[in-house]
Design a protein around this motif. Structure first.
Motif, PDB file in Angstrom:
ATOM      1  N   GLN A  52       0.822  -1.276   0.048  1.00  0.00           N
ATOM      2  CA  GLN A  52      -0.026   0.042  -0.066  1.00  0.00           C
ATOM      3  C   GLN A  52       0.639   1.249   0.038  1.00  0.00           C
ATOM      4  N   VAL A  53       2.017   1.279   0.513  1.00  0.00           N
ATOM      5  CA  VAL A  53       2.955   2.401   0.490  1.00  0.00           C
ATOM      6  C   VAL A  53       3.780   2.201  -0.483  1.00  0.00           C
ATOM      7  N   SER A  54       4.026   1.473  -1.553  1.00  0.00           N
ATOM      8  CA  SER A  54       4.709   1.336  -2.678  1.00  0.00           C
ATOM      9  C   SER A  54       4.372   2.559  -3.587  1.00  0.00           C
ATOM     10  N   ALA A  55       5.104   2.861  -4.526  1.00  0.00           N
ATOM     11  CA  ALA A  55       4.843   3.720  -5.474  1.00  0.00           C
ATOM     12  C   ALA A  55       4.910   3.304  -6.960  1.00  0.00           C
ATOM     13  N   PRO A  56       3.701   3.132  -7.599  1.00  0.00           N
ATOM     14  CA  PRO A  56       2.407   3.316  -7.343  1.00  0.00           C
ATOM     15  C   PRO A  56       1.776   2.013  -6.340  1.00  0.00           C
ATOM     16  N   PRO A  57       0.688   2.254  -5.412  1.00  0.00           N
ATOM     17  CA  PRO A  57       0.512   1.433  -4.599  1.00  0.00           C
ATOM     18  C   PRO A  57       0.065   0.294  -5.262  1.00  0.00           C
ATOM     19  N   GLN A  58       0.041  -1.165  -4.869  1.00  0.00           N
ATOM     20  CA  GLN A  58      -0.327  -2.197  -5.275  1.00  0.00           C
ATOM     21  C   GLN A  58      -1.452  -2.536  -4.863  1.00  0.00           C
ATOM     22  N   LEU A  59      -2.388  -2.973  -5.605  1.00  0.00           N
ATOM     23  CA  LEU A  59      -3.677  -3.648  -5.057  1.00  0.00           C
ATOM     24  C   LEU A  59      -3.530  -5.068  -4.263  1.00  0.00           C
ATOM     25  N   PHE A 111     -14.756  -7.911   0.612  1.00  0.00           N
ATOM     26  CA  PHE A 111     -14.988  -6.759   0.944  1.00  0.00           C
ATOM     27  C   PHE A 111     -15.896  -5.917  -0.202  1.00  0.00           C
ATOM     28  N   LEU A 112     -15.280  -6.064  -1.395  1.00  0.00           N
ATOM     29  CA  LEU A 112     -16.015  -5.483  -2.544  1.00  0.00           C
ATOM     30  C   LEU A 112     -17.608  -5.758  -2.579  1.00  0.00           C
ATOM     31  N   GLY A 113     -17.662  -7.084  -2.205  1.00  0.00           N
ATOM     32  CA  GLY A 113     -19.249  -7.606  -2.346  1.00  0.00           C
ATOM     33  C   GLY A 113     -20.036  -7.063  -1.122  1.00  0.00           C
ATOM     34  N   LYS A 130     -12.277  -2.236 -11.709  1.00  0.00           N
ATOM     35  CA  LYS A 130     -10.759  -2.729 -12.239  1.00  0.00           C
ATOM     36  C   LYS A 130     -10.277  -3.641 -10.863  1.00  0.00           C
ATOM     37  N   ALA A 131     -10.339  -3.152  -9.643  1.00  0.00           N
ATOM     38  CA  ALA A 131      -9.986  -4.223  -8.463  1.00  0.00           C
ATOM     39  C   ALA A 131     -10.770  -5.183  -8.654  1.00  0.00           C
ATOM     40  N   LYS A 132     -12.189  -5.247  -8.650  1.00  0.00           N
ATOM     41  CA  LYS A 132     -12.933  -6.483  -8.762  1.00  0.00           C
ATOM     42  C   LYS A 132     -12.549  -7.440  -9.757  1.00  0.00           C
ATOM     43  N   SER A 137      -9.599 -12.496 -10.684  1.00  0.00           N
ATOM     44  CA  SER A 137      -8.800 -13.374 -11.534  1.00  0.00           C
ATOM     45  C   SER A 137      -7.882 -14.185 -10.797  1.00  0.00           C
ATOM     46  N   VAL A 138      -7.237 -13.480  -9.638  1.00  0.00           N
ATOM     47  CA  VAL A 138      -6.224 -14.150  -8.746  1.00  0.00           C
ATOM     48  C   VAL A 138      -7.054 -15.189  -8.048  1.00  0.00           C
ATOM     49  N   VAL A 139      -8.252 -14.861  -7.476  1.00  0.00           N
ATOM     50  CA  VAL A 139      -9.089 -16.062  -7.001  1.00  0.00           C
ATOM     51  C   VAL A 139      -9.369 -17.058  -7.820  1.00  0.00           C
ATOM     52  N   ALA A 140      -9.540 -17.108  -9.096  1.00  0.00           N
ATOM     53  CA  ALA A 140      -9.920 -17.987 -10.115  1.00  0.00           C
ATOM     54  C   ALA A 140      -8.434 -18.957  -9.894  1.00  0.00           C
TER      55      ALA A 140
END
Length: 289
Positions: A52-59, A111-113, A130-132, A137-140
């Protein structure tokens, strides 16, 4: 800084049972050094915060590299795992990848749900859609295997205690405190199968029965010579010496299963009330944070 108030259910599989190239990646992680179970919660928190503090932040952890590695791992020697006569564990080393990328993606999908739109927008550095897509995709991808760690904040799901032998609790009450159980996979599956059968006949398919069914299905996805660990993790920070002495959760849960099987609902009620009184004090602290 306190550890996250999280309890864990972990599976450690024999390194030799992983397919290549994952087996070689895990072997390299072992050579680099494993995570001390005392530090697992803090390590997970640190990995997440760095994204979260990287530049740019990673999801999600691993977004910054083309091929995310296996990340931190825990390890056990088979001799550290009590077994019933018919159970086998090993060969060693036993390895538990923390699976932070997959677990983070699953948590983000949840969280998104469930979160309200203003909270979702405020919490994310990328558009919600985009986050969803990215997290789903990672969950799949993860669905081809299974995450090796389940976690629970502020309390321990009572059905988890069905897996363990109450007499084999490990309690460390020195400066670095810990409460955990370790059990052979065969013993865990046998206990959870019985618990699920008894609960289904006694109280139906929902509630604890559903959790037992889902946990049993999760355990079936791992090698039969694996080990299972129930760890209170950061919850011990809320407990004092008296709490450790008063904690008869595993004994109470096993007594409830026995009482359900015998049709003694009075015993079930008394034991459940004791469990509710013990854990509600800790769970209530979530509302004050």
């Amino acid at each position: 800084m306190p550890e996250p108030f999280v309890a864990y259910l972990r599976v450690y599989e024999p390194l030799s049972t992983f397919d290549s190239p994952l087996r070689e990646q895990l072997g390299a992680a072992l050579r680099r050094g494993t995570v001390d179970p005392f530090d697992a919660g803090s390590v997970e928190e640190g990995v997440w915060l760095r994204t979260q503090v990287s530049a740019p932040p990673q999801l999600l952890p691993g977004d910054a590299v083309a091929e995310p590695d296996v990340g931190p791992v825990l390890s056990l020697d088979p001799e550290q795992v009590p077994t019933a006569p018919a159970a086998a564990v090993g060969p060693g080393p036993l390895v538990c990848p923390l699976d932070l990328r997959g677990r983070s993606a699953a948590a983000l999908v949840g969280f998104l749900g469930s979160a309200e739109p203003p909270l979702r927008s405020a919490a994310l550095a990328v558009p919600v859609d985009k986050a969803k897509v990215q997290a789903s995709s990672v969950v799949a991808e993860q669905s081809r295997g299974a995450v090796h760690v389940l976690s629970s904040t502020w309390t321990v799901p009572l059905p988890w205690f069905v897996l363990v032998d109450p007499t084999e609790r490990v309690v460390i009450t020195e400066e670095r405190r810990r409460v955990c159980w370790r059990v052979a996979m065969a013993d865990a599956r046998r206990r959870i199968a019985r618990g699920h059968s008894v609960c289904r006949k006694s109280i139906g398919e929902e509630g604890p029965t559903r959790i037992l069914r889902e946990t049993g299905r999760w355990l079936e996805r791992f090698h039969p010579h694996s080990a299972v660990e129930l760890d209170y993790g950061g919850l011990v920070q809320m407990m004092n010496g008296g709490d450790f002495d008063a904690d008869t959760s595993a004994e109470d849960v096993h007594a409830i299963i026995d009482a359900m099987e015998a049709g003694d609902m009075g015993e079930v009620g008394e034991r459940y009330e004791a469990l509710r009184d013990f854990w509600s004090e800790f769970a209530s602290r979530e509302r004050h944070n």
